[in-house]
Design a protein around this motif. Sequence first.
Motif, PDB file in Angstrom:
ATOM      1  N   PHE A 110       0.834  -1.195   0.000  1.00 14.49           N
ATOM      2  CA  PHE A 110       0.000   0.000   0.000  1.00 14.49           C
ATOM      3  C   PHE A 110       0.874   1.253   0.000  1.00 14.49           C
ATOM      4  O   PHE A 110       2.108   1.175   0.022  1.00 14.49           O
ATOM      5  CB  PHE A 110      -0.922  -0.003   1.223  1.00 14.49           C
ATOM      6  CG  PHE A 110      -1.668  -1.292   1.419  1.00 14.49           C
ATOM      7  CD1 PHE A 110      -2.592  -1.725   0.478  1.00 14.49           C
ATOM      8  CD2 PHE A 110      -1.456  -2.086   2.535  1.00 14.49           C
ATOM      9  CE1 PHE A 110      -3.281  -2.911   0.641  1.00 14.49           C
ATOM     10  CE2 PHE A 110      -2.132  -3.278   2.719  1.00 14.49           C
ATOM     11  CZ  PHE A 110      -3.054  -3.699   1.773  1.00 14.49           C
ATOM     12  N   GLY A 114       2.894   1.008   4.711  1.00 15.63           N
ATOM     13  CA  GLY A 114       2.496   0.303   3.504  1.00 15.63           C
ATOM     14  C   GLY A 114       2.999  -1.113   3.372  1.00 15.63           C
ATOM     15  O   GLY A 114       2.611  -1.836   2.446  1.00 15.63           O
ATOM     16  N   LEU A 136      -6.143   2.031  -0.595  1.00 11.73           N
ATOM     17  CA  LEU A 136      -4.943   2.197   0.224  1.00 11.73           C
ATOM     18  C   LEU A 136      -3.685   2.375  -0.623  1.00 11.73           C
ATOM     19  O   LEU A 136      -2.704   2.949  -0.161  1.00 11.73           O
ATOM     20  CB  LEU A 136      -4.781   1.005   1.172  1.00 11.73           C
ATOM     21  CG  LEU A 136      -5.922   0.788   2.173  1.00 11.73           C
ATOM     22  CD1 LEU A 136      -5.566  -0.309   3.163  1.00 11.73           C
ATOM     23  CD2 LEU A 136      -6.270   2.071   2.916  1.00 11.73           C
ATOM     24  N   LYS A 137      -3.709   1.891  -1.843  1.00 11.41           N
ATOM     25  CA  LYS A 137      -2.589   2.131  -2.746  1.00 11.41           C
ATOM     26  C   LYS A 137      -2.584   3.566  -3.260  1.00 11.41           C
ATOM     27  O   LYS A 137      -1.519   4.183  -3.422  1.00 11.41           O
ATOM     28  CB  LYS A 137      -2.656   1.177  -3.941  1.00 11.41           C
ATOM     29  CG  LYS A 137      -2.167  -0.224  -3.678  1.00 11.41           C
ATOM     30  CD  LYS A 137      -2.197  -1.033  -4.970  1.00 11.41           C
ATOM     31  CE  LYS A 137      -1.610  -2.424  -4.768  1.00 11.41           C
ATOM     32  NZ  LYS A 137      -1.625  -3.206  -6.030  1.00 11.41           N
TER      33      LYS A 137
END
Length: 442
Positions: free
Chosen positions: A270, A306, A403-404
């Motif tokens: 992410f 991430g 979320l990316k």
Amino acid sequence: MPLSKAEARKIIKEALAAATFADVRVAIQAGRERNLRFANNQATTAGDVERLSISVTAIAGGRAATVTGNRRDKAGLTALVAQAEAQSALAPVDPEVMPPVPAQRYLEVDAFDAKTAALDAKGLVDVVARAVRVANRRKLVGAGIVEVGERVDVVANKAGLFAHVASTAASLTTTMRSKDGAGSGWAGAVSHRVADLDADALADVAADKCEMSQGTRELKPGRYVVLLEPQAVADLLGFLRFSMSARAADEGRSYFSKPGGGNRIGEQLFSPSITLRSDPGDAHDPSSPVGEDGLPLAPMTWVEHGVLQALPRGRFWAKTTGAPAIPRPRSLLMSGGQQTIEALITGIERGVLVTRLWYNRLLDPRTILTTGLTRDGTFAIEKGALAGPVKNMRYNESPVTLLKNAVAFGVPQRAVTRGGDVLVVPPIVADGFQFASVSDAV
């Protein structure tokens, strides 16, 4: 408190004393729930329910059976245990049955609020009256529900395990509609403390959304920059949370599966701005410190900057893979920023503001692709300002993409969820969110 620790120990002692099997497990849920619904700017129905559920699981030779009842006297408990032991003989052998968990130590969690537990019908009426006053003052039609409850969860077994967790919960959700039905706004809040619910402020937020949402125009489907308010983020993120499983990943059945075998722990999945953690002892948003099978829940970081750090792993899969068991958390806390929603809007050249999502369904577990509809306040954003309401739209999107593609965050807040789990998330600005079609529903 619906069931003190001493009372719980007495029930457990009598149930286990009646057992002839070496492996007998007992789970108790005791609680009281009170609610008051309102519609058309007046109270409609009320409820006050007390519950006691005692489940006994008897296991022998890999065969397990669970029987549930609500009698706490010695005769009732003896009969319940006898029934579980008798029915276990009828069950097929389960190769994944694990031995009982021995005595554990748990975090001390303060999730019980005496004022919330003591709130009576008059207190519920006061909360509703404040929301209704806002609706009347603003000439709107208000509806919603306020709920408060107290509960105790107990798990124990013959191997010495005993956990007793007391908690309270309070929530208020309200929808404001225009009298012609053309506008709709929603707001909600949940906490373990009823004092945290500001009925006046929530009703005003819903009323603002309602007034702003009248006179919608149609927005062409496609990919947009979105600003998802915390409730909309939580509505989508819940699918990610329940997709997190080490076994599903190792077996190639999830987004977290690595091509060719194994899982993606340690990979950057992410945006570097994304951190997801859980903490039963969080001072503002506590959750249960007891996980599956009675395993203790400790503070845990699942995603850091991430990068996937861990996945929940049941005891059978832990034994199979030689990795530690990690129980599924009862909370998920997401990092955020300091900006308000108004400040986030100013940074968007063209996009869509979404209040919340509903009728959400999982389409593809491998990608966590989800579908649903926007609801109760969807607005166009142009040149850093709201540019009027738009018709609701169906989305086809994955929380993975959210979320990316996240580029900005606001202040995290607890969202309304089912089942009592805690989800604290920020409003998120993200690129490339897919809206598939337009809905005429208000």
